[in-house]
Design a protein around this motif. Structure first.
Motif, PDB file in Angstrom:
ATOM      1  N   ALA A   1     -51.619   5.916 -10.044  1.00 42.34           N
ATOM      2  CA  ALA A   1     -50.818   6.199 -11.240  1.00 42.34           C
ATOM      3  C   ALA A   1     -51.647   5.966 -12.500  1.00 42.34           C
ATOM      4  CB  ALA A   1     -49.558   5.339 -11.252  1.00 42.34           C
ATOM      5  N   GLU A   2     -52.399   4.876 -12.529  1.00 40.91           N
ATOM      6  CA  GLU A   2     -53.240   4.574 -13.689  1.00 40.91           C
ATOM      7  C   GLU A   2     -54.307   5.652 -13.896  1.00 40.91           C
ATOM      8  OE1 GLU A   2     -56.371   1.150 -14.989  1.00 40.91           O
ATOM      9  OE2 GLU A   2     -54.507   0.489 -14.052  1.00 40.91           O
ATOM     10  N   ALA A   3     -54.798   6.219 -12.799  1.00 39.89           N
ATOM     11  CA  ALA A   3     -55.826   7.257 -12.871  1.00 39.89           C
ATOM     12  C   ALA A   3     -55.234   8.640 -13.136  1.00 39.89           C
ATOM     13  CB  ALA A   3     -56.627   7.273 -11.569  1.00 39.89           C
ATOM     14  N   GLY A   4     -53.897   8.742 -13.172  1.00 45.05           N
ATOM     15  CA  GLY A   4     -53.245  10.025 -13.427  1.00 45.05           C
ATOM     16  C   GLY A   4     -53.157  10.926 -12.203  1.00 45.05           C
ATOM     17  N   GLU A   5     -53.392  10.368 -11.024  1.00 42.68           N
ATOM     18  CA  GLU A   5     -53.325  11.153  -9.798  1.00 42.68           C
ATOM     19  C   GLU A   5     -51.893  11.348  -9.326  1.00 42.68           C
ATOM     20  OE1 GLU A   5     -56.088   9.747  -6.739  1.00 42.68           O
ATOM     21  OE2 GLU A   5     -57.185   8.731  -8.346  1.00 42.68           O
ATOM     22  N   VAL A   6     -51.007  10.417  -9.682  1.00 42.89           N
ATOM     23  CA  VAL A   6     -49.588  10.519  -9.358  1.00 42.89           C
ATOM     24  C   VAL A   6     -48.795  10.082 -10.585  1.00 42.89           C
ATOM     25  CG1 VAL A   6     -49.866  10.110  -6.863  1.00 42.89           C
ATOM     26  CG2 VAL A   6     -49.455   8.177  -8.388  1.00 42.89           C
ATOM     27  N   ASP A   7     -47.558  10.539 -10.664  1.00 45.35           N
ATOM     28  CA  ASP A   7     -46.638  10.064 -11.696  1.00 45.35           C
ATOM     29  C   ASP A   7     -45.851   8.895 -11.131  1.00 45.35           C
ATOM     30  OD1 ASP A   7     -47.428  11.973 -13.483  1.00 45.35           O
ATOM     31  OD2 ASP A   7     -45.525  13.058 -13.509  1.00 45.35           O
ATOM     32  N   CYS A   8     -45.487   7.972 -12.008  1.00 48.35           N
ATOM     33  CA  CYS A   8     -44.674   6.822 -11.617  1.00 48.35           C
ATOM     34  C   CYS A   8     -43.442   6.789 -12.510  1.00 48.35           C
ATOM     35  CB  CYS A   8     -45.475   5.532 -11.789  1.00 48.35           C
ATOM     36  SG  CYS A   8     -44.529   4.038 -11.399  1.00 48.35           S
ATOM     37  N   ILE A   9     -42.288   6.668 -11.885  1.00 45.84           N
ATOM     38  CA  ILE A   9     -41.033   6.546 -12.632  1.00 45.84           C
ATOM     39  C   ILE A   9     -40.323   5.281 -12.174  1.00 45.84           C
ATOM     40  CG2 ILE A   9     -40.747   9.040 -12.921  1.00 45.84           C
ATOM     41  CD1 ILE A   9     -38.475   8.716 -10.712  1.00 45.84           C
TER      42      ILE A   9
ATOM     43  N   ALA B   1     -41.316   4.451  -8.323  1.00 47.28           N
ATOM     44  CA  ALA B   1     -41.418   5.533  -7.342  1.00 47.28           C
ATOM     45  C   ALA B   1     -42.513   6.484  -7.815  1.00 47.28           C
ATOM     46  CB  ALA B   1     -40.089   6.258  -7.190  1.00 47.28           C
ATOM     47  N   TYR B   2     -43.184   7.108  -6.853  1.00 45.12           N
ATOM     48  CA  TYR B   2     -44.385   7.883  -7.146  1.00 45.12           C
ATOM     49  C   TYR B   2     -44.294   9.285  -6.568  1.00 45.12           C
ATOM     50  CZ  TYR B   2     -46.035   3.131  -7.890  1.00 45.12           C
ATOM     51  OH  TYR B   2     -46.160   1.844  -8.340  1.00 45.12           O
ATOM     52  N   ARG B   3     -45.002  10.207  -7.245  1.00 41.87           N
ATOM     53  CA  ARG B   3     -45.052  11.595  -6.792  1.00 41.87           C
ATOM     54  C   ARG B   3     -46.275  12.254  -7.400  1.00 41.87           C
ATOM     55  NH1 ARG B   3     -41.446  16.359  -9.164  1.00 41.87           N
ATOM     56  NH2 ARG B   3     -42.589  18.029  -8.202  1.00 41.87           N
ATOM     57  N   ARG B   4     -46.905  13.140  -6.655  1.00 44.46           N
ATOM     58  CA  ARG B   4     -48.003  13.941  -7.193  1.00 44.46           C
ATOM     59  C   ARG B   4     -47.367  15.059  -8.013  1.00 44.46           C
ATOM     60  NH1 ARG B   4     -53.204  13.417  -5.619  1.00 44.46           N
ATOM     61  NH2 ARG B   4     -53.025  12.579  -3.540  1.00 44.46           N
ATOM     62  N   CYS B   5     -47.769  15.191  -9.270  1.00 41.08           N
ATOM     63  CA  CYS B   5     -47.185  16.188 -10.151  1.00 41.08           C
ATOM     64  C   CYS B   5     -48.280  17.070 -10.749  1.00 41.08           C
ATOM     65  CB  CYS B   5     -46.424  15.511 -11.300  1.00 41.08           C
ATOM     66  SG  CYS B   5     -44.935  14.658 -10.780  1.00 41.08           S
TER      67      CYS B   5
ATOM     68  N   SER C   1     -50.511  18.543 -13.852  1.00 40.53           N
ATOM     69  CA  SER C   1     -51.115  17.848 -14.983  1.00 40.53           C
ATOM     70  C   SER C   1     -50.396  18.275 -16.257  1.00 40.53           C
ATOM     71  CB  SER C   1     -52.610  18.160 -15.068  1.00 40.53           C
ATOM     72  OG  SER C   1     -52.805  19.547 -15.260  1.00 40.53           O
ATOM     73  N   GLY C   2     -50.623  17.551 -17.305  1.00 42.53           N
ATOM     74  CA  GLY C   2     -49.976  17.876 -18.568  1.00 42.53           C
ATOM     75  C   GLY C   2     -48.699  17.106 -18.765  1.00 42.53           C
ATOM     76  N   HIS C   3     -48.277  17.047 -19.988  1.00 42.70           N
ATOM     77  CA  HIS C   3     -47.090  16.281 -20.357  1.00 42.70           C
ATOM     78  C   HIS C   3     -45.833  16.971 -19.848  1.00 42.70           C
ATOM     79  CE1 HIS C   3     -44.810  13.421 -22.695  1.00 42.70           C
ATOM     80  NE2 HIS C   3     -44.067  14.414 -23.124  1.00 42.70           N
ATOM     81  N   HIS C   4     -45.003  16.225 -19.137  1.00 41.71           N
ATOM     82  CA  HIS C   4     -43.728  16.749 -18.649  1.00 41.71           C
ATOM     83  C   HIS C   4     -42.798  15.578 -18.341  1.00 41.71           C
ATOM     84  CE1 HIS C   4     -46.031  15.977 -14.933  1.00 41.71           C
ATOM     85  NE2 HIS C   4     -44.854  15.671 -14.411  1.00 41.71           N
ATOM     86  N   HIS C   5     -41.569  15.906 -18.043  1.00 34.16           N
ATOM     87  CA  HIS C   5     -40.549  14.935 -17.677  1.00 34.16           C
ATOM     88  C   HIS C   5     -39.943  15.378 -16.355  1.00 34.16           C
ATOM     89  CE1 HIS C   5     -40.967  13.177 -21.631  1.00 34.16           C
ATOM     90  NE2 HIS C   5     -40.955  14.404 -22.105  1.00 34.16           N
ATOM     91  N   HIS C   6     -38.941  14.654 -15.874  1.00 37.75           N
ATOM     92  CA  HIS C   6     -38.368  14.968 -14.568  1.00 37.75           C
ATOM     93  C   HIS C   6     -36.848  14.979 -14.599  1.00 37.75           C
ATOM     94  CE1 HIS C   6     -42.337  13.149 -13.723  1.00 37.75           C
ATOM     95  NE2 HIS C   6     -42.420  14.202 -12.943  1.00 37.75           N
ATOM     96  N   LEU C   7     -36.283  15.866 -13.818  1.00 37.77           N
ATOM     97  CA  LEU C   7     -34.859  15.913 -13.506  1.00 37.77           C
ATOM     98  C   LEU C   7     -34.790  15.548 -12.030  1.00 37.77           C
ATOM     99  CD1 LEU C   7     -31.958  16.643 -14.299  1.00 37.77           C
ATOM    100  CD2 LEU C   7     -32.504  19.021 -13.768  1.00 37.77           C
ATOM    101  N   ILE C   8     -34.101  14.445 -11.706  1.00 38.78           N
ATOM    102  CA  ILE C   8     -34.179  13.871 -10.366  1.00 38.78           C
ATOM    103  C   ILE C   8     -32.785  13.724  -9.758  1.00 38.78           C
ATOM    104  CG2 ILE C   8     -34.962  11.859  -9.038  1.00 38.78           C
ATOM    105  CD1 ILE C   8     -36.801  11.312 -11.571  1.00 38.78           C
TER     106      ILE C   8
END
Length: 136
Positions: free
Chosen positions: A59-67, A75-79, A81-88
């Motif tokens: 997450a710190e390296a930007g390889e996965v997003d953390c919410i 919780a983590y997921r590969r997303c 790149s670029g700025h975005h948000h999530h609908l979960i």
């Protein structure tokens, strides 16, 4: 000479490769415990603490997003790149990447009106996806 710079690339280990492989198969956010269970089910003897540490590094390296889930877990997921948000979906965990431009505009406007600069924010929306709405 040992490099003590905290920005160095993380070491490529068998455990990191295993976590990365599992993350590449997931479409939804998953906790470290859930990732650990998938690894154990596949016969990998990786420890839970290693999974936590590896996901945090990724997450710190930007390889996965953390919410933060509604119950406070990471919780983590590969997303993408670029700025975005999530609908979960709070039932099945399905996640959709969203880019609400009106929110970005509003956030920047509120910050400017109050003399803030270099703002950062997190926006995660939780609800029930169409599949779960039909099933309940």
């Amino acid at each position: 000479m040992t490099n003590t710079d905290s920005k160095t690339a993380p070491r490529r280990t068998r455990q990191r490769a295993a976590v990365s492989t599992v993350m590449a198969t997931l479409d939804e956010f998953r906790t470290a415990q859930e990732v650990h269970a998938k690894l154990r089910d596949a016969g990998d003897p990786i420890g839970l603490a290693t999974v936590y540490r590896t996901l945090a590094q990724m997450a710190e390296a930007g390889e996965v997003d953390c919410i933060r889930t509604p119950d406070g877990q990471s919780a983590y997921r590969r997303c993408s790149s670029g700025h975005h948000h999530h609908l979960i979906c709070r039932y099945c965990g399905r996640a959709v990447e969203i880019t609400p431009t009106s929110f970005e505009t509003w956030a920047n406007q509120v910050a400017a009106e109050n003399g803030f600069t270099q703002i950062d924010h997190e926006l995660e929306l939780y609800g029930r996806c169409a599949n779960c709405a039909l099933a309940r």
